[in-house]
Design a protein around this motif. Structure first.
Motif, short mmCIF file in Angstrom:
data_model
loop_
_atom_site.label_atom_id
_atom_site.label_comp_id
_atom_site.label_asym_id
_atom_site.label_seq_id
_atom_site.Cartn_x
_atom_site.Cartn_y
_atom_site.Cartn_z
N LEU A 120 0.84 -1.21 0.00
CA LEU A 120 0.00 0.00 0.00
C LEU A 120 0.87 1.25 0.00
O LEU A 120 1.88 1.32 0.70
CB LEU A 120 -0.89 0.02 1.25
CG LEU A 120 -2.23 -0.71 1.18
CD1 LEU A 120 -2.82 -0.81 2.58
CD2 LEU A 120 -3.19 0.01 0.25
N PRO A 121 0.50 2.26 -0.80
CA PRO A 121 1.28 3.51 -0.80
C PRO A 121 1.31 4.15 0.59
O PRO A 121 0.29 4.21 1.27
CB PRO A 121 0.50 4.40 -1.79
CG PRO A 121 -0.28 3.46 -2.64
CD PRO A 121 -0.63 2.30 -1.74
N GLN A 122 2.47 4.61 1.00
CA GLN A 122 2.59 5.22 2.32
C GLN A 122 1.82 6.53 2.41
O GLN A 122 1.37 6.92 3.49
CB GLN A 122 4.07 5.45 2.65
CG GLN A 122 4.85 4.15 2.85
CD GLN A 122 6.28 4.40 3.28
OE1 GLN A 122 6.76 5.54 3.30
NE2 GLN A 122 6.98 3.33 3.65
N ASP A 123 1.68 7.22 1.27
CA ASP A 123 1.00 8.51 1.28
C ASP A 123 -0.46 8.40 0.82
O ASP A 123 -1.02 9.36 0.32
CB ASP A 123 1.74 9.51 0.38
CG ASP A 123 1.85 9.02 -1.06
OD1 ASP A 123 1.57 7.82 -1.31
OD2 ASP A 123 2.23 9.83 -1.94
N LYS A 124 -1.07 7.26 1.00
CA LYS A 124 -2.44 7.05 0.53
C LYS A 124 -3.40 8.02 1.21
O LYS A 124 -3.18 8.43 2.37
CB LYS A 124 -2.87 5.60 0.77
CG LYS A 124 -3.02 5.20 2.22
CD LYS A 124 -3.37 3.72 2.33
CE LYS A 124 -3.74 3.33 3.75
NZ LYS A 124 -2.70 3.63 4.72
N GLN A 125 -4.46 8.37 0.49
CA GLN A 125 -5.44 9.34 0.97
C GLN A 125 -6.71 8.67 1.48
O GLN A 125 -7.77 9.28 1.50
CB GLN A 125 -5.83 10.29 -0.17
CG GLN A 125 -4.68 10.94 -0.90
CD GLN A 125 -5.18 11.76 -2.08
OE1 GLN A 125 -5.90 12.74 -1.92
NE2 GLN A 125 -4.81 11.34 -3.28
N TYR A 126 -6.61 7.42 1.91
CA TYR A 126 -7.82 6.67 2.23
C TYR A 126 -7.53 5.61 3.28
O TYR A 126 -6.38 5.25 3.54
CB TYR A 126 -8.38 6.00 0.97
CG TYR A 126 -7.35 5.17 0.22
CD1 TYR A 126 -7.08 3.84 0.54
CD2 TYR A 126 -6.61 5.73 -0.84
CE1 TYR A 126 -6.15 3.09 -0.15
CE2 TYR A 126 -5.67 4.99 -1.53
CZ TYR A 126 -5.44 3.68 -1.19
OH TYR A 126 -4.50 2.95 -1.87
N TYR A 127 -8.60 5.12 3.88
CA TYR A 127 -8.52 3.98 4.78
C TYR A 127 -8.79 2.72 3.96
O TYR A 127 -9.76 2.66 3.21
CB TYR A 127 -9.55 4.12 5.91
CG TYR A 127 -9.31 5.32 6.78
CD1 TYR A 127 -8.41 5.26 7.85
CD2 TYR A 127 -9.96 6.53 6.53
CE1 TYR A 127 -8.17 6.37 8.64
CE2 TYR A 127 -9.73 7.65 7.32
CZ TYR A 127 -8.84 7.56 8.37
OH TYR A 127 -8.60 8.67 9.15
N ALA A 128 -7.93 1.74 4.09
CA ALA A 128 -7.99 0.55 3.24
C ALA A 128 -8.56 -0.65 3.99
O ALA A 128 -8.33 -0.82 5.19
CB ALA A 128 -6.60 0.21 2.71
N ALA A 129 -9.30 -1.46 3.24
CA ALA A 129 -9.83 -2.71 3.80
C ALA A 129 -9.90 -3.75 2.70
O ALA A 129 -10.08 -3.42 1.52
CB ALA A 129 -11.22 -2.47 4.40
N GLY A 130 -9.77 -5.01 3.07
CA GLY A 130 -9.91 -6.10 2.12
C GLY A 130 -11.29 -6.72 2.20
O GLY A 130 -11.86 -6.84 3.29
N SER A 131 -11.84 -7.10 1.04
CA SER A 131 -13.18 -7.71 0.98
C SER A 131 -13.12 -8.93 0.07
O SER A 131 -13.49 -8.86 -1.10
CB SER A 131 -14.21 -6.70 0.48
OG SER A 131 -14.29 -5.58 1.33
N PRO A 132 -12.67 -10.07 0.59
CA PRO A 132 -12.53 -11.27 -0.26
C PRO A 132 -13.88 -11.87 -0.63
O PRO A 132 -14.85 -11.80 0.14
CB PRO A 132 -11.72 -12.21 0.63
CG PRO A 132 -12.03 -11.79 2.02
CD PRO A 132 -12.22 -10.31 1.97
N GLY A 133 -13.95 -12.44 -1.82
CA GLY A 133 -15.17 -13.10 -2.27
C GLY A 133 -15.43 -12.83 -3.74
O GLY A 133 -14.92 -11.86 -4.30
#
Length: 364
Positions: A120-133
């Motif tokens: 993941l980019p260190q300077d990302k502008q968002y909160y990240a989450a994984g959604s498998p399926g």
């Protein structure tokens, strides 16, 4: 409006076709170029079609990338979308109401999410989450997403049509691994599977996307009026079958094993895509863009194409045949690609295209 020779324009179009420059060969040998090409048309589409008033200025703006793989292309696509949404707010003088962003990265449970999140980019502008399926079913809660993005993933079917592996069916695909050079029954079986899968995809997204929310889709497509066997992209899949049959003749694999192996991949036409969207009824087609390349991919050779397909197909082939034949199979493929596929790609250069579609969630 620029009329595309390979596409029959509808009499009363409700969306526009444009041309752009990019490279395409199924997933794309240079997938990042497609995302970069789509960047400006995506930004323009979001600014034109996203109604932040209808969305009621959410405090958290939620984006999902379906078929994310392991990056970095998914990160580039997400950043493009966020910048466009910010521009939309700013263009309406709503700087103070620009929301926070949450991004859901979706792919099959077998995807390497550890690798994805480690990069993941260190300077990302968002909160990240994984959604498998599988995105052919529900993945997210009701009315929880504002924008859904998917790039070069929707040509993968949920599975192989059952008829084509049934020896008693007229659609039995003996000696082939794909539909392009097979009979009409096989082609129709693949098309029916595509239509069924797309209905499930659209129905799931109709639940998950808020009214007025957008879907941005980049998908390989097959121009109308051209038989599937004439497509260089489809030929590249046929070569896998030809190479497997060569191994069968050498006794390296069982021919019945080849007969029972088929690639679950379908290239739709723009008209087929439009038809499934209209049949679903949950979305309006706001815009369709043709992303096409204007020149041949310089310096490409059979080995590079074989390496690309090995990356995409090795898992499927290992599962069916085991791993002992992989090196030999793709060595054969590389030779056939140099002899057969490269000349075909040069000849059909203008056919190598992707479709960029913008869909908007309708209100009830």
């Amino acid at each position: 409006m620029v009329e595309m020779a390979s596409i029959a324009m509808p009499r009363t179009p409700r969306y526009r076709y444009k041309t752009a420059t990019g490279f395409h060969l199924i997933k794309s040998l240079k997938k990042r170029e497609i995302i970069d090409v789509a960047k400006e048309v995506a930004k323009e589409a979001i600014i034109e079609k996203l109604d932040v008033g209808v969305l009621n200025s959410p405090k958290t703006f939620r984006i999902a990338d379906l078929g994310c793989s392991v990056g970095p292309n998914t990160f580039a696509a997400v950043e493009n979308i966020i910048e466009a949404v910010k521009s939309k707010y700013q263009s309406q003088g709503l700087n103070s109401k620009i929301p926070e962003f949450q991004v859901f990265f979706n792919d099959h449970v077998s995807n390497d999410f550890n690798l994805l999140f480690a990069s993941l980019p260190q300077d990302k502008q968002y909160y990240a989450a994984g959604s498998p399926g599988s995105f052919y079913g529900r993945v997210f809660p009701e009315a929880s997403l504002h924008i859904v993005h998917s790039s070069t993933s929707l040509h993968w079917l949920s599975g192989v049509p059952k008829e084509i592996v049934d020896k008693d069916s007229p659609a039995w695909n003996k000696g082939k691994v794909h539909y392009a050079s097979s009979g009409d029954q096989v082609i129709q079986a693949y098309k029916a599977q595509y239509e069924s899968d797309m209905e499930k995809f659209l129905q799931a997204r109709a639940h998950e996307i808020v009214y007025g929310g957008l879907m941005l889709l980049i998908l390989p497509f097959h121009p109308s009026g051209i038989h599937p066997s004439q497509s260089a992209t489809n030929l590249s899949l046929d070569l896998i079958g030809y190479s497997l049959m060569d191994l069968a003749k050498k006794g390296r694999v069982n021919e019945e094993k080849v007969d029972s192996f088929n690639i679950p991949l379908y290239l739709t036409t723009p008209q087929e895509f439009e038809a499934v969207v209209e049949s679903n009824g949950g979305f309006s087609i706001e815009r369709m863009e043709i992303l096409t390349r204007s020149e041949f991919i310089n310096g490409i050779d059979g080995h590079q194409i074989a390496t690309h397909w090995r990356a995409g197909m090795e898992g499927l082939i290992k599962k069916h045949f085991g791993e002992d034949i992989i090196d030999e199979l793709f060595d054969l493929y590389a030779k056939k690609a140099d002899e057969i596929l490269i000349p075909a790609i040069v000849k059909s250069a203008e056919q190598q295209v992707s479709l960029f579609a913008v869909l908007k969630r309708k209100a009830n």
